[in-house]
Design an enzyme around this catalytic site. Structure first.
Site, PDB file in Angstrom:
ATOM      1  N   TYR A  33       0.794  -1.232   0.000  1.00 50.86           N
ATOM      2  CA  TYR A  33       0.000   0.000   0.000  1.00 50.86           C
ATOM      3  C   TYR A  33       0.823   1.277   0.000  1.00 50.86           C
ATOM      4  CZ  TYR A  33      -3.679  -3.314   0.630  1.00 50.86           C
ATOM      5  OH  TYR A  33      -4.538  -4.363   0.423  1.00 50.86           O
ATOM      6  N   ASN A  85     -13.059   0.439  -5.585  1.00 47.14           N
ATOM      7  CA  ASN A  85     -12.066  -0.454  -5.003  1.00 47.14           C
ATOM      8  C   ASN A  85     -12.882  -1.334  -4.065  1.00 47.14           C
ATOM      9  OD1 ASN A  85     -10.176  -1.864  -3.555  1.00 47.14           O
ATOM     10  ND2 ASN A  85      -8.742  -0.155  -3.427  1.00 47.14           N
ATOM     11  N   HIS A 111      -7.375  -1.327  -7.667  1.00 41.52           N
ATOM     12  CA  HIS A 111      -6.735  -1.964  -6.513  1.00 41.52           C
ATOM     13  C   HIS A 111      -5.327  -1.402  -6.376  1.00 41.52           C
ATOM     14  CE1 HIS A 111      -9.804  -5.064  -5.954  1.00 41.52           C
ATOM     15  NE2 HIS A 111      -9.836  -5.181  -7.275  1.00 41.52           N
TER      16      HIS A 111
END
Length: 171
Positions: A33, A85, A111
């Protein structure tokens, strides 16, 4: 002065919906992330990118599919397109998939990770790959580029919405 990358000048409204677990963005695996520290930071990033290319971006996040469904229904007539998402709904979000399909608006699935990749891939999820229930009905997919998946989806949708022949319109 720089020339706009877009063909049109209409300020399209693109709605971004982030699903379950995205509220925990700052505490999630940094390898996957990256440096985004919160969902609010991601929302601001997306809104500011939209402004720079002349698009209104409206954001919504929920850990509850029912709230997501209600939001889709409430914005279906005002949105020009959606970005989703699905996060924790990726493999199970059939009601959300149906709600987005029923809007008849373009939808891009995004994503941070490449959810199709195995866990050993550089941008894969530790628990991947995932089989997205959305993939068969969305207009397009942007993934594996962290927050840049969002800017890719916003730009792609803006350019596509400017194109009168997009989505099978008469050539």
């Amino acid at each position: 002065m720089t020339e706009s990358i877009r063909q049109g000048t209409r300020r399209h409204k693109i709605v971004i919906i982030d699903g379950p677990n995205m509220t925990n963005l700052g505490a999630r695996n940094k390898k996957v992330y990256g440096a985004i520290n919160s969902i609010e930071e991601l929302q601001l990033f997306s809104e500011e990118f939209g402004d720079r290319i002349g698009v209104e971006v409206e954001t919504f996040v929920s850990n509850f599919e029912g709230a997501i469904l209600e939001y889709i229904h409430a914005t279906a007539t005002t949105a020009d397109a959606f970005i989703i998402n699905p996060a924790g709904l990726t493999e199970i979000g059939i009601p959300t998939k149906h709600a987005l399909s029923e809007t008849s608006k373009p939808v891009v699935e995004v994503h941070f990770a490449n959810v199709d990749a195995p866990p050993t891939a550089p941008r894969g999820l530790p628990i991947g790959p995932w089989d997205s229930v959305f993939r068969s009905s969305v207009t397009g997919v942007a993934m594996g580029m962290r927050q840049y998946s969002y800017s890719s989806a916003i730009l792609g949708l803006a350019m596509a919405l400017d194109d009168e022949t997009f989505l099978g319109a008469d050539l």
